[in-house]
Write an enzyme that holds these catalytic residues in place. Sequence first.
Site, PDB file in Angstrom:
ATOM      1  N   GLU A  61       0.823  -1.211   0.000  1.00 25.15           N
ATOM      2  CA  GLU A  61       0.000   0.000   0.000  1.00 25.15           C
ATOM      3  C   GLU A  61       0.858   1.262   0.000  1.00 25.15           C
ATOM      4  O   GLU A  61       0.506   2.271  -0.632  1.00 25.15           O
ATOM      5  CB  GLU A  61      -0.931   0.008   1.206  1.00 25.15           C
ATOM      6  CG  GLU A  61      -1.976  -1.103   1.226  1.00 25.15           C
ATOM      7  CD  GLU A  61      -1.424  -2.439   1.714  1.00 25.15           C
ATOM      8  OE1 GLU A  61      -2.116  -3.457   1.580  1.00 25.15           O
ATOM      9  OE2 GLU A  61      -0.277  -2.469   2.216  1.00 25.15           O
ATOM     10  N   MET A 310      23.789   2.062 -12.213  1.00 23.15           N
ATOM     11  CA  MET A 310      22.573   2.346 -11.444  1.00 23.15           C
ATOM     12  C   MET A 310      21.573   3.150 -12.278  1.00 23.15           C
ATOM     13  O   MET A 310      21.952   3.994 -13.083  1.00 23.15           O
ATOM     14  CB  MET A 310      22.932   3.131 -10.179  1.00 23.15           C
ATOM     15  CG  MET A 310      23.896   2.400  -9.234  1.00 23.15           C
ATOM     16  SD  MET A 310      23.219   0.848  -8.623  1.00 23.15           S
ATOM     17  CE  MET A 310      21.932   1.483  -7.541  1.00 23.15           C
ATOM     18  N   GLY A 311      20.278   2.858 -12.056  1.00 22.18           N
ATOM     19  CA  GLY A 311      19.217   3.678 -12.635  1.00 22.18           C
ATOM     20  C   GLY A 311      18.808   3.321 -14.045  1.00 22.18           C
ATOM     21  O   GLY A 311      17.984   4.034 -14.646  1.00 22.18           O
ATOM     22  N   PRO A 337       6.556  -6.236 -10.731  1.00 27.48           N
ATOM     23  CA  PRO A 337       6.535  -6.731 -12.114  1.00 27.48           C
ATOM     24  C   PRO A 337       6.072  -5.679 -13.116  1.00 27.48           C
ATOM     25  O   PRO A 337       6.318  -5.796 -14.316  1.00 27.48           O
ATOM     26  CB  PRO A 337       5.528  -7.890 -12.050  1.00 27.48           C
ATOM     27  CG  PRO A 337       4.585  -7.494 -10.958  1.00 27.48           C
ATOM     28  CD  PRO A 337       5.450  -6.804  -9.930  1.00 27.48           C
TER      29      PRO A 337
END
Length: 417
Positions: A61, A310-311, A337
Amino acid sequence: MMLIIYNIVLISVAITLLPLILIAFIVQPKFRAGFWEKIGFYNFDNKGKKSTVFHAVSVGETNAIKELVNEYRKKHPEEIIIVTTTTRTGQEIANKSFKDVVNKVTYYPYDFFFSVLSFLNKFNPEKIIIAETEIWPCFVTLAKLKGIKVYTINGRISPHSFDGYKKIKKLLSPVLNNYEKIYMQSNDDVSRMIQIGASQEKTEMMGNLKFDITQNLSADEIKKYSDELKTDVYRLFIGASTHKGEDEIVLKAFNSLKQCTEDAKLLLVPRHPQRYDEVCELLKNSGYKWGKRSNNDNFIENDIILLDTMGELSKLFSICHIAFIGGSFSSTGGHNPLEANIWSKPVISGPCTFNFKDVYRTVVEKKCAVIVNNEDEFKSELISFYKDNEKYEQYCKNAQKVFEENKGAINFVLERI
């Protein structure tokens, strides 16, 4: 009167179960996390100003409301914003996600009248937005009595929960009608909510916040990545966000795949940079030619490339054929996913997906992802997506469709609250 009876019953149950609760607190630290806040001891001074509270139970959540809270902050830069969670893991994610966005991250109170009153008096909320279907009779009733608007967003009721709620409809109905509005993920959820006592006028379908993400690359940028890695004549398999023990599983599956098709290539992406050296050792012993993204290596010269920058992962899903999402063959609970599905790419995951259980429930049901129970199933499903073109194309179309059906949830909520 019902509120008084409810609190007497709740306190009586707590006293009766106190020995078991104490044992649980001692044995499992997560149960006592935030205890003092939950019973009403909150440390915050908003100087009498009104606030807006967003509540998310746990990890799933909290991830779901991240973009909503960010967008709300942009529209209300001066407003006091509070984010609450119920679980310790939810707190960890909330503190990480919102440390520069909101004024306070804390725990949601137990549903005792004294805990709730302390929370409402301390934070002085004008409105409270509760993610998914959290029904706390004391909280919503006292908020209503104090003139505070309470919203349910991203609500969902499973068929199993629906059967239970129907049995207590007479008790639920007055509670549900203390909400200002109730916004559900689907028309089926709207129907179920109304059948258990919610007002039809207050209940609407909004879609699902978790699917309200967009592709973040242009066609030219996608081509740039494909040109750099030389993927245009290959079908790329991404082993994404792998944890310890999962790299070996991915490599075994890739080995089985290469025996069936020569055009498969593997981009292996460990979740944590500190594991790069460990994974390099695995690749040295794999028998395959391999390279590193940081060295600008490509797939003409290599079968496997380690993504050690990274990223880039979320962008490189755009050029893959299929993705395995890691953390799902370990006890981690899986990763999102949708980062691959947003590019209309099928996903395979292992059996441990509790961090995104509701997302996986949807993408598996809609046939844009597959959950496998063991390594043999993983190999079999991976190979089938390469050899069965009809199945592959259908999963790609399904992934695109699931986003079309659920987009717009963030704007929906922002407009209404």
